[in-house]
Write an enzyme that holds these catalytic residues in place. Sequence first.
Site, PDB file in Angstrom:
ATOM      1  N   LYS A 142      -3.192   5.070  -2.299  1.00 38.71           N
ATOM      2  CA  LYS A 142      -4.127   5.898  -1.541  1.00 38.71           C
ATOM      3  C   LYS A 142      -4.562   7.058  -2.426  1.00 38.71           C
ATOM      4  O   LYS A 142      -3.716   7.681  -3.082  1.00 38.71           O
ATOM      5  CB  LYS A 142      -3.432   6.449  -0.290  1.00 38.71           C
ATOM      6  CG  LYS A 142      -3.105   5.382   0.730  1.00 38.71           C
ATOM      7  CD  LYS A 142      -4.367   4.913   1.394  1.00 38.71           C
ATOM      8  CE  LYS A 142      -4.075   3.992   2.563  1.00 38.71           C
ATOM      9  NZ  LYS A 142      -5.308   3.482   3.160  1.00 38.71           N
ATOM     10  N   ASP A 154     -14.401  -1.305   3.391  1.00 40.52           N
ATOM     11  CA  ASP A 154     -13.472  -1.542   4.505  1.00 40.52           C
ATOM     12  C   ASP A 154     -14.107  -0.960   5.772  1.00 40.52           C
ATOM     13  O   ASP A 154     -14.785  -1.667   6.526  1.00 40.52           O
ATOM     14  CB  ASP A 154     -12.119  -0.893   4.163  1.00 40.52           C
ATOM     15  CG  ASP A 154     -11.121  -0.875   5.312  1.00 40.52           C
ATOM     16  OD1 ASP A 154     -11.383  -1.520   6.330  1.00 40.52           O
ATOM     17  OD2 ASP A 154     -10.070  -0.198   5.199  1.00 40.52           O
ATOM     18  N   ASP A 208      -7.463   3.213  -2.753  1.00 36.19           N
ATOM     19  CA  ASP A 208      -8.142   3.270  -1.455  1.00 36.19           C
ATOM     20  C   ASP A 208      -8.404   4.726  -1.093  1.00 36.19           C
ATOM     21  O   ASP A 208      -7.472   5.515  -0.946  1.00 36.19           O
ATOM     22  CB  ASP A 208      -7.251   2.614  -0.381  1.00 36.19           C
ATOM     23  CG  ASP A 208      -7.926   2.575   0.980  1.00 36.19           C
ATOM     24  OD1 ASP A 208      -9.100   2.989   1.095  1.00 36.19           O
ATOM     25  OD2 ASP A 208      -7.262   2.117   1.938  1.00 36.19           O
ATOM     26  N   LYS A 242      -1.365  -0.964  -4.197  1.00 37.68           N
ATOM     27  CA  LYS A 242      -2.548  -0.194  -3.790  1.00 37.68           C
ATOM     28  C   LYS A 242      -2.104   1.246  -3.584  1.00 37.68           C
ATOM     29  O   LYS A 242      -1.073   1.504  -2.958  1.00 37.68           O
ATOM     30  CB  LYS A 242      -3.118  -0.780  -2.495  1.00 37.68           C
ATOM     31  CG  LYS A 242      -4.027   0.150  -1.694  1.00 37.68           C
ATOM     32  CD  LYS A 242      -4.761  -0.616  -0.604  1.00 37.68           C
ATOM     33  CE  LYS A 242      -4.959   0.218   0.659  1.00 37.68           C
ATOM     34  NZ  LYS A 242      -5.696  -0.513   1.703  1.00 37.68           N
ATOM     35  N   SER A 269       0.855  -1.178   0.000  1.00 37.36           N
ATOM     36  CA  SER A 269       0.000   0.000   0.000  1.00 37.36           C
ATOM     37  C   SER A 269       0.899   1.240   0.000  1.00 37.36           C
ATOM     38  O   SER A 269       1.751   1.388   0.872  1.00 37.36           O
ATOM     39  CB  SER A 269      -0.883  -0.025   1.257  1.00 37.36           C
ATOM     40  OG  SER A 269      -1.621   1.158   1.369  1.00 37.36           O
ATOM     41  N   LYS A 272     -10.416  -6.986   8.067  1.00 37.98           N
ATOM     42  CA  LYS A 272      -9.369  -6.668   9.041  1.00 37.98           C
ATOM     43  C   LYS A 272      -9.875  -7.181  10.380  1.00 37.98           C
ATOM     44  O   LYS A 272     -10.886  -6.675  10.889  1.00 37.98           O
ATOM     45  CB  LYS A 272      -9.164  -5.161   9.150  1.00 37.98           C
ATOM     46  CG  LYS A 272      -8.517  -4.498   7.955  1.00 37.98           C
ATOM     47  CD  LYS A 272      -8.459  -2.991   8.149  1.00 37.98           C
ATOM     48  CE  LYS A 272      -7.798  -2.309   6.967  1.00 37.98           C
ATOM     49  NZ  LYS A 272      -8.023  -0.850   6.975  1.00 37.98           N
ATOM     50  N   GLY A 305      -4.625  -4.302   6.078  1.00 34.80           N
ATOM     51  CA  GLY A 305      -3.503  -4.106   6.996  1.00 34.80           C
ATOM     52  C   GLY A 305      -3.654  -2.788   7.723  1.00 34.80           C
ATOM     53  O   GLY A 305      -4.288  -1.859   7.216  1.00 34.80           O
ATOM     54  N   GLU A 324     -11.481   1.009  -3.036  1.00 34.76           N
ATOM     55  CA  GLU A 324     -11.793   0.683  -1.644  1.00 34.76           C
ATOM     56  C   GLU A 324     -12.375   1.902  -0.918  1.00 34.76           C
ATOM     57  O   GLU A 324     -11.836   3.007  -1.014  1.00 34.76           O
ATOM     58  CB  GLU A 324     -10.484   0.234  -0.970  1.00 34.76           C
ATOM     59  CG  GLU A 324     -10.641  -0.250   0.448  1.00 34.76           C
ATOM     60  CD  GLU A 324      -9.297  -0.695   1.039  1.00 34.76           C
ATOM     61  OE1 GLU A 324      -8.275  -0.693   0.303  1.00 34.76           O
ATOM     62  OE2 GLU A 324      -9.271  -1.033   2.229  1.00 34.76           O
TER      63      GLU A 324
END
Length: 378
Positions: A167, A243, A193, A165, A139, A267, A295, A218
Amino acid sequence: MDIGSVELRRIELPLVTPFQTSFGTWTFRDILLVRVLATGPDGPVEGWGECVAGTQPLYSSEYTSAAEDVTVDHLLPRLFAARVRHADDVAGALEEVRGHRMAKAAVEAAVLDAELRAAGRSMADHLGATVDRVPVGVSIGILPTIDDLVATAARHLDEGYARIKVKIKPGWDVEPCRRLRAELGDDFGLQVDANAAYGPGDVDTLRALDEFGLLLIEQPYPEERIVDNIELVQALQTPVCLDETIVDEAVCDDVLRLGAADVINIKPGRVGGHLAGKRMHDACLAAGVPVWHGGMLETGIGRAPNLALAALPGFTLPGDISAAARYWETDVVTEPAVLEPDGTIRVPRGPGIGVEVDLDVLASVTTTATLHHAGFTR
Ligand code: NPG
């Protein structure tokens, strides 16, 4: 197994590189660890759990000091009063305390680790792991420039990571993805995300991401916006993943029934523990909805049981479970997770979480430690 006492330890660990999300920048982790000291059939045994709450309540309402507080004043007294001997009984003993799932998850993880160590059984076997290695991704936080992002992603792909991934937040979304595809190609898994940074007025921007062949987007909307999310699932070609919204099994069930997500992120800390995470995996598998393991910048103590859970068959997408070196100069376990050349990490197979805590390293990063005896509250 008889639980004699529980140690709560706060540690402070610097990240090797700052991690910026749409809700803030992390330069270190301030982590609450739970250590259960128990007596098993063959003598003393201990178990460890890591609380994933952050220093500030920015990802969700939970934060480290609140987790410590609720654990001392409300969770441990109930754990001791119920004379819990098995991890299966932890959630029930703590049920009347509302919320605080990250704190509850850490307590359950420590009890489960101790119980499995006493029985000589691995977490992976206990949860039903079907593979020995799991594919993992990395990420990447929001960086100063798109050039930095492309260079960082290229380095991680060279290291062997199975997917990237990124952000995103308004203003850092379409262009970063365009440049990543233009410069690094189409044949690597890419997902984004948003950490709840968008709203229904942003559908056009989110639709513009469809052209990049993303694995998923996400948590585009805030936690509570389930109906808006149903509309988004229908408006986008890109699979929509939830999430933050999935706070427990009941919400996950609603989301599955409503078709409010194409993919679910699991998670254990967010949903109250690895046992709830396993049940959620089972429900998603039965519903034909793919899951992947999230994570929370965990140390090796938190990542080891996550690897065990991620080895269940419904986890069909690479997890946010990178190698220890991506986060820490020195991890707090004796065998930090390493990335295999094929983009996987080995699932620990020793008793309990399958890794040993390095007590010397831990002592050097500990800020506070308190011991809570079962006898005092019985
Ligand atoms: O590899 O552990 C990791 C980090 C993965 O991006 C990641 N986590 O929103 O999923 C998230 C994000 C996060 C990190 C959230 C820290 C909260 C705290």
